[in-house]
Design an enzyme around this catalytic site. Structure first.
Site, short mmCIF file in Angstrom:
data_model
loop_
_atom_site.label_atom_id
_atom_site.label_comp_id
_atom_site.label_asym_id
_atom_site.label_seq_id
_atom_site.Cartn_x
_atom_site.Cartn_y
_atom_site.Cartn_z
N ASP A 76 0.83 -1.21 0.00
CA ASP A 76 0.00 0.00 0.00
C ASP A 76 0.87 1.26 0.00
O ASP A 76 1.96 1.27 0.57
CB ASP A 76 -0.91 -0.01 1.24
CG ASP A 76 -2.03 1.01 1.14
OD1 ASP A 76 -2.53 1.45 2.18
OD2 ASP A 76 -2.40 1.37 0.00
N HIS B 125 2.91 3.28 -9.17
CA HIS B 125 2.80 1.84 -9.46
C HIS B 125 4.06 1.32 -10.14
O HIS B 125 4.47 0.17 -9.91
CB HIS B 125 1.57 1.58 -10.31
CG HIS B 125 0.27 1.95 -9.62
ND1 HIS B 125 -0.04 1.49 -8.37
CD2 HIS B 125 -0.76 2.76 -10.01
CE1 HIS B 125 -1.23 1.98 -8.00
NE2 HIS B 125 -1.66 2.75 -8.97
N LEU C 141 11.41 -20.09 -4.17
CA LEU C 141 10.38 -19.28 -3.51
C LEU C 141 9.10 -19.42 -4.31
O LEU C 141 9.12 -19.38 -5.55
CB LEU C 141 10.81 -17.80 -3.48
CG LEU C 141 9.74 -16.79 -3.05
CD1 LEU C 141 9.41 -16.92 -1.57
CD2 LEU C 141 10.18 -15.36 -3.39
#
Length: 623
Positions: free
Chosen positions: A394, A411, A505
């Site tokens: 956020d 972004h 991962l």
């Protein structure tokens, strides 16, 4: 006397058959019907082919669209307001009233009342309307498309959701349990085909409505198309027809016709619904043929379909639709369609042989790049190491605003931050990382920001697995395919396929994700399995339920981290994060890097985990 005081017997019977007895609600549907009849020649004709409940739903959706669009199209000269000011105020007033009506569950406005009734009857989510509202906000001041790519991406974000919501309603009524975009599980090209069909409709409408758009000083075609044809916008605004313009119209008609030819109808449909959808595309093909014959007329008025040719299509369609409804009675099936995504074993996720082939061709994975500062990850004892960290990323927009930049720049910077976090997760040995990339509530954001997000999500995924030195990261996707552009869906699925052999991962990207909708979809699917006799209700456990979630094998979250200063979880992984430790950072996401992740993991290691029992001792501080 009101024109709605006495309805024709035939329509009175229609409403009674659908259980609509409230005079105010009937007036609402009649207002919508009159709106679609006056402005949607093809849509109204096709709606009459549908079973009665669907007919009313189409009237309400289209009628609401026209009512709001009329607010935008009405000139401000009547009030002497600045260009766009009065229209913007009227539009915002309608939107605010609609939101209030949603809270109250009723409306004094006839059109909104019919719209609310349809949404409640068919359990349509209100969120998809907000992208429509954003389109109309853009219409207030006009908009310009430089390229075909911009034009198609805009359609995918603001036009397609409304059209596909209507189509999904038809498919649900026809007995299909999936949204049209989710048909890719059975038809790999279905999502792209539906998007292409919507592009064909809107390109045709752009030509048909050209005179009206020019009246408002707006040229609806991409500048790239005009440049290729040698057409000047000034000539269009002056209503000056040229040979280049006539070639442009014919070329655009050919393009739209080719898009229609690529449209795939679902293989299983109620016959009447299939007839209606087929007739709809045939009428649009007829429209393209008609307008290509007299392109100059498009500069001056909206062309009508030639009546003889139209009736040659409609007359047999009406007869077939009536026969279909008599042979296959239509039963109203309201309620949500299944929204669960295909499981990893489904064909759309990739066959095992294809995965092995891709693994053999894939370049060897490389080690993560060290942090520029030279910082190294802390040594955390294995028992204290979280297995699964989830992050609410956020603060992108606020970071950009604080620097005087567009939110879209936030972004882009946030994508760079995610790449660094992934490198840090690999360095410290984290096994599972889940990030909140785009929520189902984010569709309410401005169209320009949505375009940026739909561009950046594929880009960041490609950075993880493309190129000659990919990371050892397996990518998973959790979310709904509904409303996502086809190219974003393709990138998400391709990332899953291309990285399925990675073991370092597991990065789960929550894109178009909502926690409550995930649980609701799982419950709906489980209920269907129980009704079909495939599941014994007495045997249902939380572990059995979890198998119906978007990513069934995703482990519980140990640490949930949120940047940006807000202290809430925002509908993120409510099932998986029940026992998660929570950590909130004031840092905006673009300012976050792997060192923040490492510090968070260190804090986690020193917390006491109880799980309702006696606590385990915290890990000793590293030497």
């Amino acid at each position: 006397m009101s024109p709605f005081a006495v309805l024709p017997a035939r329509r009175g019977s229609l409403y009674r058959g659908c259980g609509i007895h409230d005079p105010a609600l009937r007036r609402g549907y009649e207002t919508c019907r009159r709106g679609i009849r006056s402005t949607g020649e093809i849509e109204y004709a096709v709606s009459l082919l549908l079973p009665a409940p669907l007919r009313l739903a189409v009237w309400a959706l289209y009628g609401a669209l026209r009512a709001v669009d009329d607010l935008v199209d009405t000139a401000d000269t009547q009030t002497g307001e600045a260009v766009g000011a009065g229209r913007a105020e009227r539009l915002e007033g309608w939107i605010a009233a609609f939101d209030a009506d949603l809270r109250e569950g009723t409306s004094s406005d006839p059109v909104r009342l019919a719209l609310l009734d349809t949404m409640l009857t068919w359990n349509l989510p209100p969120e998809f309307l907000h992208t429509l509202f954003e389109e109309l906000r853009q219409d207030v001041h006009g908009r310009h498309f430089a390229t075909w790519q911009e034009w198609r991406r805009y359609n995918s974000l603001v036009n397609t959701p409304f059209v596909l919501r209507t189509v999904s309603l038809l498919l649900r009524a026809a007995g299909l349990s999936t949204e049209p975009e989710a048909l890719g599980a059975a038809l790999p090209d279905a999502a792209a085909a539906w998007q292409t069909a919507v592009d064909a409709v809107y390109l045709t409408d752009a030509l048909v409505d050209l005179a009206e758009d020019l009246d408002r000083g707006h040229v609806p075609l991409p500048q790239e198309a005009l440049d290729e044809a040698g057409v000047r916008p000034a000539d269009l605004l002056d209503r000056r027809s040229t040979p280049a313009f006539e070639r442009l119209v014919r070329d655009m008609a050919d393009r739209a016709r080719a898009w229609f030819d690529r449209t795939l109808l679902p293989p299983v449909l109620h016959p009447a619904v299939g007839i209606a959808l087929g007739t709809y595309t045939n009428l649009y093909r007829l429209r393209l043929t008609s307008l290509a014959r007299h392109p100059a007329a498009l500069l001056h008025h909206r062309p009508a379909l030639p009546r003889p040719a139209r009736m040659r299509l409609l007359a047999p369609a009406r007869a077939r639709a009536a026969l279909a409804c008599s042979l296959y009675p239509f039963t109203l099936t309201a309620g949500p369609a299944a929204a669960s995504l295909p499981s990893p074993s489904d064909p759309v996720r990739g066959l095992a042989a294809e995965v092995k082939a891709r693994a053999a061709q894939r370049p060897p994975v490389t080690a993560p790049t060290p942090h520029p500062s030279g910082a190294r990850p802390p040594k955390v004892p294995a028992p204290a190491m979280p297995r699964h960290v989830a992050i609410v990323m956020d603060g992108n927009g606020r970071w950009a605003t604080a620097r005087g930049l567009p939110r879209t720049e936030g972004h882009r910077a946030g994508a760079d931050a995610l790449i660094d976090i992934v490198h840090g997760a690999l360095e410290i040995g984290l096994k599972y990382l889940t990030v909140y990339g785009f929520s189902t509530e984010n569709w309410k954001r401005p169209a320009a920001e949505l375009q940026s997000l739909m561009y950046e999500i594929p880009q960041v995924l490609n950075r993880l697995h493309d190129g000659s030195q990919p990371l050892d990261v397996r990518v998973r996707w959790s979310g709904q395919s509904s409303r996502l552009p086809a190219d974003v869906i393709d990138t998400l699925l391709e990332a899953e396929r291309a990285t399925s052999d990675c073991t370092g991962l597991t990065l789960t990207a929550c894109v178009n994700y909502g926690g409550r909708s995930e649980i609701t979809a799982a419950a709906a699917q489980l209920a269907r399995e129980a009704v079909a006799g495939h599941v014994d209700p007495a045997s249902i456990s939380e572990y059995a339920f979890a198998r119906y979630l978007h990513v069934p094998d995703l482990p519980d979250v140990d640490l949930l981290l949120r940047t940006g200063g807000d202290q809430r979880t925002s509908n993120f992984l409510p099932w998986q994060a029940t026992y998660a430790e929570l950590l909130f950072l004031d840092t905006f996401w673009p300012e976050t890097d792997r060192r923040d992740l490492w510090r968070a993991i260190e804090q986690y290691a020193h917390r006491t985990r109880r799980y309702g029992t006696i606590p385990r001792p915290p890990s000793p501080a590293p030497a």
